[in-house]
Design a protein around this motif. Structure first.
Motif, mmCIF file in Angstrom:
data_model
loop_
_atom_site.group_PDB
_atom_site.id
_atom_site.type_symbol
_atom_site.label_atom_id
_atom_site.label_comp_id
_atom_site.label_asym_id
_atom_site.label_seq_id
_atom_site.Cartn_x
_atom_site.Cartn_y
_atom_site.Cartn_z
ATOM 1 N N CYS A 51 -29.951 10.336 -30.430
ATOM 2 C CA CYS A 51 -29.016 11.198 -30.828
ATOM 3 C C CYS A 51 -28.630 11.122 -32.294
ATOM 4 C CB CYS A 51 -27.675 11.027 -30.209
ATOM 5 S SG CYS A 51 -28.093 11.163 -28.135
ATOM 6 N N TRP A 52 -28.665 9.996 -32.870
ATOM 7 C CA TRP A 52 -28.558 9.807 -34.249
ATOM 8 C C TRP A 52 -29.667 10.510 -35.218
ATOM 9 C CZ3 TRP A 52 -31.766 7.452 -37.935
ATOM 10 C CH2 TRP A 52 -31.211 7.205 -39.126
ATOM 11 N N LEU A 53 -30.830 10.330 -34.736
ATOM 12 C CA LEU A 53 -32.218 10.788 -35.188
ATOM 13 C C LEU A 53 -31.962 12.319 -35.138
ATOM 14 C CD1 LEU A 53 -34.842 10.383 -36.774
ATOM 15 C CD2 LEU A 53 -35.668 10.458 -34.493
ATOM 16 N N VAL A 54 -31.541 12.922 -34.169
ATOM 17 C CA VAL A 54 -31.391 14.444 -34.047
ATOM 18 C C VAL A 54 -30.282 15.007 -34.769
ATOM 19 C CG1 VAL A 54 -30.630 16.216 -32.530
ATOM 20 C CG2 VAL A 54 -32.325 14.640 -31.642
ATOM 21 N N GLY A 55 -29.163 14.029 -35.009
ATOM 22 C CA GLY A 55 -28.152 14.401 -35.828
ATOM 23 C C GLY A 55 -28.746 14.335 -37.498
ATOM 24 N N LEU A 56 -29.428 13.550 -37.543
ATOM 25 C CA LEU A 56 -29.934 13.433 -39.015
ATOM 26 C C LEU A 56 -30.904 14.605 -39.415
ATOM 27 C CD1 LEU A 56 -30.276 11.654 -41.779
ATOM 28 C CD2 LEU A 56 -32.257 10.767 -40.715
ATOM 29 N N LEU A 57 -31.381 14.873 -38.358
ATOM 30 C CA LEU A 57 -32.632 16.324 -38.677
ATOM 31 C C LEU A 57 -31.633 17.405 -38.577
ATOM 32 C CD1 LEU A 57 -35.445 15.163 -36.129
ATOM 33 C CD2 LEU A 57 -35.490 14.787 -38.596
ATOM 34 N N GLU A 58 -30.686 17.635 -38.117
ATOM 35 C CA GLU A 58 -29.822 18.517 -37.956
ATOM 36 C C GLU A 58 -29.035 18.739 -39.569
ATOM 37 O OE1 GLU A 58 -27.106 18.279 -34.862
ATOM 38 O OE2 GLU A 58 -28.689 19.308 -33.437
ATOM 39 N N ARG A 59 -28.663 17.746 -40.009
ATOM 40 C CA ARG A 59 -27.909 17.526 -41.183
ATOM 41 C C ARG A 59 -29.070 17.890 -42.554
ATOM 42 N NH1 ARG A 59 -22.986 14.563 -41.745
ATOM 43 N NH2 ARG A 59 -22.411 14.017 -39.618
ATOM 44 N N LEU A 60 -30.491 17.343 -42.243
ATOM 45 C CA LEU A 60 -31.433 17.811 -43.273
ATOM 46 C C LEU A 60 -31.915 19.345 -43.092
ATOM 47 C CD1 LEU A 60 -33.661 14.674 -43.074
ATOM 48 C CD2 LEU A 60 -31.898 15.311 -44.857
ATOM 49 N N SER A 61 -31.934 19.953 -42.014
ATOM 50 C CA SER A 61 -32.164 21.257 -41.933
ATOM 51 C C SER A 61 -31.058 22.263 -42.294
ATOM 52 C CB SER A 61 -32.592 21.530 -40.492
ATOM 53 O OG SER A 61 -31.275 21.694 -39.752
ATOM 54 N N ALA A 62 -29.897 21.918 -42.128
ATOM 55 C CA ALA A 62 -28.684 22.465 -42.778
ATOM 56 C C ALA A 62 -28.726 22.447 -44.147
ATOM 57 C CB ALA A 62 -27.243 21.996 -42.077
ATOM 58 N N ARG A 63 -28.988 21.136 -44.806
ATOM 59 C CA ARG A 63 -29.122 21.206 -46.144
ATOM 60 C C ARG A 63 -30.053 22.113 -47.085
ATOM 61 N NH1 ARG A 63 -30.076 15.528 -49.452
ATOM 62 N NH2 ARG A 63 -29.832 16.245 -51.653
ATOM 63 N N LYS A 64 -31.094 22.232 -46.220
ATOM 64 C CA LYS A 64 -32.161 23.120 -46.758
ATOM 65 C C LYS A 64 -32.015 24.597 -46.525
ATOM 66 C CE LYS A 64 -36.933 20.563 -46.181
ATOM 67 N NZ LYS A 64 -37.897 20.390 -45.730
ATOM 68 N N ALA A 65 -31.108 24.912 -45.476
ATOM 69 C CA ALA A 65 -30.688 26.109 -45.322
ATOM 70 C C ALA A 65 -29.828 26.729 -46.214
ATOM 71 C CB ALA A 65 -30.481 26.476 -43.907
ATOM 72 N N ALA A 66 -28.791 25.920 -46.760
ATOM 73 C CA ALA A 66 -27.718 26.110 -47.437
ATOM 74 C C ALA A 66 -28.180 26.789 -48.957
ATOM 75 C CB ALA A 66 -26.772 24.913 -47.856
ATOM 76 N N PRO A 67 -29.010 26.089 -49.694
ATOM 77 C CA PRO A 67 -29.556 26.766 -50.894
ATOM 78 C C PRO A 67 -30.201 28.243 -50.561
ATOM 79 C CG PRO A 67 -30.303 24.529 -50.856
ATOM 80 C CD PRO A 67 -29.574 24.745 -49.502
ATOM 81 N N ALA A 68 -30.776 28.251 -49.565
ATOM 82 C CA ALA A 68 -31.379 29.794 -49.221
ATOM 83 C C ALA A 68 -30.264 30.581 -49.038
ATOM 84 C CB ALA A 68 -32.415 29.588 -47.987
ATOM 85 N N SER A 69 -29.346 30.219 -48.240
ATOM 86 C CA SER A 69 -28.206 31.353 -47.965
ATOM 87 C C SER A 69 -27.383 31.627 -49.133
ATOM 88 C CB SER A 69 -27.208 30.838 -46.862
ATOM 89 O OG SER A 69 -26.745 29.704 -47.382
ATOM 90 N N GLU A 70 -27.098 30.494 -49.806
ATOM 91 C CA GLU A 70 -26.409 30.931 -51.314
ATOM 92 C C GLU A 70 -27.384 31.832 -52.482
ATOM 93 O OE1 GLU A 70 -25.797 27.153 -53.085
ATOM 94 O OE2 GLU A 70 -24.301 26.566 -51.410
ATOM 95 N N ALA A 71 -28.559 31.616 -52.332
ATOM 96 C CA ALA A 71 -29.563 32.618 -53.179
ATOM 97 C C ALA A 71 -29.457 34.027 -52.661
ATOM 98 C CB ALA A 71 -30.874 31.999 -53.247
ATOM 99 N N THR A 72 -29.390 34.033 -51.295
ATOM 100 C CA THR A 72 -29.357 35.696 -50.795
ATOM 101 C C THR A 72 -27.789 36.301 -51.158
ATOM 102 O OG1 THR A 72 -28.738 34.787 -48.649
ATOM 103 C CG2 THR A 72 -30.892 35.342 -49.112
ATOM 104 N N SER A 73 -26.677 35.197 -50.824
ATOM 105 C CA SER A 73 -25.552 35.817 -50.828
ATOM 106 C C SER A 73 -25.186 36.407 -52.534
ATOM 107 C CB SER A 73 -24.535 34.832 -50.624
ATOM 108 O OG SER A 73 -24.515 33.704 -51.396
ATOM 109 N N GLN A 74 -25.956 35.926 -53.596
ATOM 110 C CA GLN A 74 -25.795 35.939 -54.980
ATOM 111 C C GLN A 74 -26.411 37.332 -55.171
ATOM 112 O OE1 GLN A 74 -27.036 32.638 -57.031
ATOM 113 N NE2 GLN A 74 -25.017 31.556 -56.707
ATOM 114 N N ARG A 75 -27.443 37.680 -54.347
ATOM 115 C CA ARG A 75 -28.176 39.135 -54.711
ATOM 116 C C ARG A 75 -27.588 40.135 -54.417
ATOM 117 N NH1 ARG A 75 -33.874 37.498 -51.776
ATOM 118 N NH2 ARG A 75 -34.313 35.740 -52.890
ATOM 119 N N GLY A 76 -26.690 40.078 -53.308
ATOM 120 C CA GLY A 76 -25.838 41.305 -52.801
ATOM 121 C C GLY A 76 -24.492 41.545 -53.438
#
Length: 76
Positions: A51-76
């Motif tokens: 469960c700890w490992l899955v939580g770590l992977l979720e946090r890492l994937s959310a961290r990767k997704a955050a800059p991508a969503s910020e970049a798309t929100s700045q375009r619009g």
């Protein structure tokens, strides 16, 4: 997710690993130290190690997704 949460997650994992190692290493000489160390490790992991490992992977994937969503929100 901010990097502090990932750092905190890794620190909790390191603490749990240290407690598990302590329980294994001291269990023959001082058997009364093993149960509290294992309970402390489970509390730090907030459940099972998987469960700890899955939580770590979720946090890492959310961290990767955050800059991508910020970049798309700045375009619009």
């Amino acid at each position: 997710m901010c990097p502090v949460s990932i750092t905190w997650h890794l620190l909790r994992g390191a603490g749990a690993l240290a407690l598990i190692a302590l329980a294994v290493l001291l269990s023959s000489a001082h058997p009364w130290t093993a149960p509290p160390a294992v309970i402390g490790a489970l509390l730090l992991l907030r459940g099972c190690p998987m469960c700890w490992l899955v939580g770590l992977l979720e946090r890492l994937s959310a961290r990767k997704a955050a800059p991508a969503s910020e970049a798309t929100s700045q375009r619009g």
